[in-house]
Scaffold this motif. Structure first.
Motif, short mmCIF file in Angstrom:
data_model
loop_
_atom_site.label_atom_id
_atom_site.label_comp_id
_atom_site.label_asym_id
_atom_site.label_seq_id
_atom_site.Cartn_x
_atom_site.Cartn_y
_atom_site.Cartn_z
N VAL A 100 0.74 -1.01 0.13
CA VAL A 100 -0.16 0.07 -0.10
C VAL A 100 0.79 1.24 -0.08
N ALA A 101 0.58 2.24 -0.69
CA ALA A 101 1.17 3.49 -1.05
C ALA A 101 0.51 4.48 -0.93
N LEU A 102 1.07 5.89 -0.60
CA LEU A 102 -0.05 6.91 -0.56
C LEU A 102 0.68 7.68 -1.86
N LEU A 103 0.00 7.95 -2.67
CA LEU A 103 0.59 9.00 -3.85
C LEU A 103 -0.05 10.16 -4.12
N PRO A 104 0.64 11.26 -4.50
CA PRO A 104 0.22 12.43 -4.62
C PRO A 104 -0.77 12.60 -5.95
N THR A 105 -1.72 13.37 -5.79
CA THR A 105 -2.44 13.80 -7.02
C THR A 105 -1.82 13.98 -8.29
N PRO A 106 -1.88 13.53 -9.16
CA PRO A 106 -1.04 13.75 -10.40
C PRO A 106 -1.09 15.29 -11.00
N ALA A 107 0.09 15.66 -11.27
CA ALA A 107 0.24 17.14 -11.69
C ALA A 107 -0.57 17.33 -12.71
N THR A 108 -0.61 16.42 -13.67
CA THR A 108 -1.32 16.41 -15.07
C THR A 108 -1.88 15.35 -15.44
N ALA A 109 -2.91 15.00 -16.33
CA ALA A 109 -3.37 14.08 -16.75
C ALA A 109 -3.93 14.37 -18.39
N ARG A 110 -3.45 13.37 -19.12
CA ARG A 110 -3.86 13.59 -20.67
C ARG A 110 -4.46 12.15 -21.27
N THR A 111 -5.21 12.55 -22.42
CA THR A 111 -6.02 11.22 -23.03
C THR A 111 -5.94 11.46 -24.45
N GLY A 112 -5.66 10.35 -24.94
CA GLY A 112 -5.68 10.28 -26.59
C GLY A 112 -6.33 9.22 -27.04
N VAL A 113 -6.83 9.18 -28.53
CA VAL A 113 -7.40 7.98 -29.11
C VAL A 113 -6.71 7.77 -30.27
N ALA A 114 -6.69 6.32 -30.63
CA ALA A 114 -6.27 5.71 -31.88
C ALA A 114 -7.35 5.12 -32.47
N TYR A 115 -7.49 5.08 -33.92
CA TYR A 115 -8.12 4.30 -34.63
C TYR A 115 -7.47 3.22 -35.50
N PHE A 116 -8.03 2.19 -35.93
CA PHE A 116 -7.59 0.95 -36.39
C PHE A 116 -8.35 0.25 -37.25
N PRO A 117 -7.99 -0.11 -38.24
CA PRO A 117 -8.70 -1.05 -39.40
C PRO A 117 -9.28 -2.19 -38.49
N THR A 118 -8.49 -2.93 -37.91
CA THR A 118 -8.80 -3.91 -37.13
C THR A 118 -8.64 -4.28 -35.68
N LEU A 119 -9.31 -4.89 -35.03
CA LEU A 119 -9.07 -4.93 -33.53
C LEU A 119 -7.72 -5.60 -33.22
N ALA A 120 -7.51 -6.52 -34.20
CA ALA A 120 -6.08 -7.15 -34.09
C ALA A 120 -4.85 -6.12 -34.11
N GLN A 121 -4.85 -5.28 -34.98
CA GLN A 121 -4.17 -4.29 -34.90
C GLN A 121 -4.12 -3.38 -33.45
N ALA A 122 -5.14 -2.96 -32.99
CA ALA A 122 -5.25 -2.33 -31.86
C ALA A 122 -4.72 -3.16 -30.78
N GLY A 123 -5.05 -4.49 -30.95
CA GLY A 123 -4.20 -5.33 -29.73
C GLY A 123 -2.67 -5.53 -30.06
N GLY A 124 -2.19 -5.24 -31.30
CA GLY A 124 -0.45 -5.45 -31.47
C GLY A 124 -0.34 -4.00 -31.04
N ALA A 125 -0.83 -2.85 -31.20
CA ALA A 125 -0.25 -1.62 -30.59
C ALA A 125 -0.36 -1.52 -29.01
N VAL A 126 -1.27 -2.31 -28.40
CA VAL A 126 -1.10 -2.53 -27.02
C VAL A 126 0.14 -3.27 -26.67
N SER A 127 0.46 -4.27 -27.32
CA SER A 127 1.65 -5.08 -26.78
C SER A 127 2.93 -4.34 -27.05
N ARG A 128 3.03 -3.37 -28.34
CA ARG A 128 4.09 -2.71 -28.35
C ARG A 128 4.24 -1.78 -27.44
#
Length: 249
Positions: A1-29
């Motif tokens: 268990v650890a106490l962590l400070p509130t993150p200084a910043t948070a950002r979000t992005g999105v990527a589109y893929f022709p197939t889910l297999a490619q999205a899964g490959g990106a996760v592995s990368r």
């Protein structure tokens, strides 16, 4: 268990893929590159279209899959990680990536994941949400099997989930007026559970084993593990009064 400070910043992005297999490959990368994102979610093609119909977020309806990624921490580290994630997604065949410019834009992207279930609920009077989990490299394979199973049983089934840990939420949309649709859905889920097990996964990733999955628990675990679970339960509940009626009670 650890106490962590509130993150200084948070950002979000999105990527589109022709197939889910490619999205899964990106996760592995991404994970192989040593990046542990704070957010790594996916929506399959049916989910993308249902969410867009429901919320009008401007998602790319032509995409085979959407990968939502995000990170939090020190601004320089977050910016570097997200830029690297974009590069890795493009290297895996992403048709486009976008990083939200501000908090409002990030919330709009995150809404795509948050409203997945309400969006799917608009497709039929009843939604049946399950969860299964497989090793990350088998993620796309299981989604492909889910699509094949759903088509064969004539069930509308969409899948979204946590790409970072291989946890999927196949969701059946069922109209009770459609004769034996509910029965077909249950048969379909039985095959989904078997497929997850065959791919080295489990019949639940986070929701646990409810009444609908009890029939598949013994098949999934085998007699030795079932016997062990019964002994553990007996040690804490010798009178059999906890969860009466459940397996092993």
């Amino acid at each position: 268990v650890a106490l962590l400070p509130t993150p200084a910043t948070a950002r979000t992005g999105v990527a589109y893929f022709p197939t889910l297999a490619q999205a899964g490959g990106a996760v592995s990368r991404v994970l192989a590159a040593g990046i542990i994102p704070a957010t790594m979610e996916f929506l399959d093609r049916r989910c993308v279209n249902a969410v867009e119909d429901h919320a009008g977020l401007g998602l790319d309806r032509t995409a085979g899959a959407l990968l939502l990624f995000g990170d939090d921490g020190e601004p320089e580290t977050v910016a570097s990680n997200l830029a690297r994630i974009e590069q890795l997604c493009l290297a895996e065949g992403a048709t486009g990536t976008t990083v939200a410019a501000d908090v409002a834009a990030a919330d709009a992207l995150l809404e795509a994941r948050r409203c997945s279930l309400p969006a799917l609920a608009r497709l039929a009077p009843v939604t049946i949400l399950e969860d299964v989990s497989v090793p990350r490299p088998r993620l796309a394979e299981l989604v492909s099997r889910i699509e094949e199973i759903a088509d064969r049983h004539r069930i509308i089934m969409a899948t979204f989930g946590h790409a970072g840990d291989g946890n999927l939420h196949p969701t059946a949309c069922v109209d009770p007026a459609d004769g034996d649709a509910a029965e077909r859905a249950h048969h379909a889920f039985a095959e989904v559970f078997q497929a997850a097990t065959a791919l080295g996964g489990t019949i639940t990733g986070e929701h646990g084993v409810g009444a609908a999955k009890l029939a598949y628990l013994a098949e999934h675990l085998g007699p030795d593990q079932m016997a062990l679970l019964r002994r553990v339960k007996a040690a804490f509940d010798p009178a059999g009064i906890l969860n009466p009626g459940k397996l092993g009670s």
